[in-house]
Design a protein around this motif. Structure first.
Motif, PDB file in Angstrom:
ATOM      1  N   HIS A 127       0.822  -1.205   0.000  1.00 26.98           N
ATOM      2  CA  HIS A 127       0.000   0.000   0.000  1.00 26.98           C
ATOM      3  C   HIS A 127       0.857   1.256   0.000  1.00 26.98           C
ATOM      4  O   HIS A 127       0.597   2.200  -0.763  1.00 26.98           O
TER       5      HIS A 127
ATOM      6  N   SER B 172      -5.508   1.794  -3.711  1.00 25.17           N
ATOM      7  CA  SER B 172      -4.479   2.611  -3.063  1.00 25.17           C
ATOM      8  C   SER B 172      -4.242   3.903  -3.829  1.00 25.17           C
ATOM      9  O   SER B 172      -4.017   4.960  -3.229  1.00 25.17           O
TER      10      SER B 172
ATOM     11  N   LYS C  19      -5.040   2.929   6.750  1.00 20.01           N
ATOM     12  CA  LYS C  19      -5.066   3.046   5.291  1.00 20.01           C
ATOM     13  C   LYS C  19      -4.769   4.472   4.849  1.00 20.01           C
ATOM     14  O   LYS C  19      -4.013   4.690   3.885  1.00 20.01           O
TER      15      LYS C  19
END
Length: 342
Positions: free
Chosen positions: A138, A302, A206
């Motif tokens: 990521h 991403s 995230k």
């Protein structure tokens, strides 16, 4: 389309429950249908902005297609790690069990503290390493120079953020084992609370890792910037990300279904008599197609997160580097939130 797909599936389940005489299931299905319909109406104006995010992200991925190869290599790394972990865990458990059996007092043998502690450490290592591998991908995708960013070495920040989620997942595994022995209300409540914390931590990580990849911030500093982003722009980024995630998931499932059908047709044309196991080629094709497509879609996901952060943090630089894409996003934002863009 993804929202209508969810509405259609929920409606069909409710209708099927009603026709089968399952009133409780039908009522639950209708409730879910109503909630999805309300959500669809509430986010309908934000769909163009999410679509422009997705278009920009796809453009970035096309310009840096090599990142997809790195994402696929993470699958191999994860598979090799799981094999090594399984061998190490099984060997350690065997040795500890043998030692515990040797120290048994008659016919009574209890699990000693060393065995329990080793099991917890192995669970933590499994979740932690899995999180690290996924988050390295990521961050690498976010640090690619497709907009105006530079990549940095931030492995320590990745490990710290991954450890937080891994600890929560390990605690949930322990509670799941406790629930199998005594499914009390307190244990169930604790498991529910940890599940909520896990979801919040994963969402926070995230977005924090986008800042880690873009600017090389530490995990703590990246977290502060995430809170600033959410405060200044609201939760629109979460909703946009949710809409894009549903689209990517639907694409992955559709590709998996097509791959499963092709695998079944190839097996039938090959002349192999599968008999009652005719569903095996379909399931294998479905599994492989879905996993491979979801891996590729994770790259796009991403990129979408990175685009949102870049658009919120530095819209002028984005306008300078990619004026056409920037104009599309500005126009979509002004349609969803008139007068809020500055």
């Amino acid at each position: 389309m993804a929202l209508f797909f969810n509405l259609g599936i929920t409606g069909l389940l409710a209708a099927a429950s009603l026709l089968s005489g399952n009133i409780a299931g039908a009522l639950m299905g209708l409730l879910m249908f109503g909630m999805l319909a309300w959500f669809t109406c509430s986010v309908w104006s934000r769909i163009p902005f999410a679509a422009s995010n997705l278009a920009t992200a796809v453009t970035a991925v096309r310009a840096n297609i090599g990142v997809s190869g790195f994402a696929y290599s993470s699958l191999i790394m994860m598979f090799l790690w799981f094999i090594w972990w399984s061998i190490a865990a099984a060997s350690t458990s065997y040795v500890l069990a043998a030692n515990a059996e040797a120290n048994c007092d008659g016919d009574e043998c209890e699990v000693d503290a060393a065995t329990s502690f080793a099991s917890i450490l192995f669970l933590l290592s499994l979740h932690w390493t899995s999180q690290v591998i996924n988050n390295v991908v990521h961050v690498t995708e976010g640090s690619t120079r497709f907009l105006f960013s530079l990549g940095y070495n931030s492995f320590g920040s990745i490990c710290l953020g991954s450890l937080i989620v891994a600890i929560i997942q390990t605690l949930r595994d322990i509670l799941q084992q406790m629930r199998e022995q005594d499914d009390g209300m307190l244990v169930c409540l604790a498991d529910c609370c940890l599940g909520i914390l896990e979801t919040i931590a994963e969402i926070f990580n995230k977005w924090a890792f986008v800042y880690v990849g873009l600017y090389g911030y530490s995990f703590v500093e990246a977290g502060k910037n995430v809170m600033t982003l959410f405060y200044s722009r609201g939760w629109t980024s979460i909703i946009s990300d949710y809409l894009v995630d549903r689209v990517l998931l639907m694409v992955s499932l559709l590709v998996g279904l097509v791959t499963g059908v092709l695998a079944l047709l190839i097996a039938m044309v090959g002349g192999t008599n599968w008999g009652d196991l005719a569903f095996v080629p379909f399931l294998l094709g479905l599994l492989m197609g879905t996993i491979l497509t979801m891996t590729l879609m994770s790259v796009v996901g991403s990129a979408v997160n990175t685009v949102i952060v870049c658009f919120a943090e530095a819209p002028n630089e984005f306008q300078t580097n990619h004026p056409e894409l920037s104009n599309q996003m500005r126009h979509a934002w002004q349609q969803a939130f008139p007068g809020e863009f500055n």
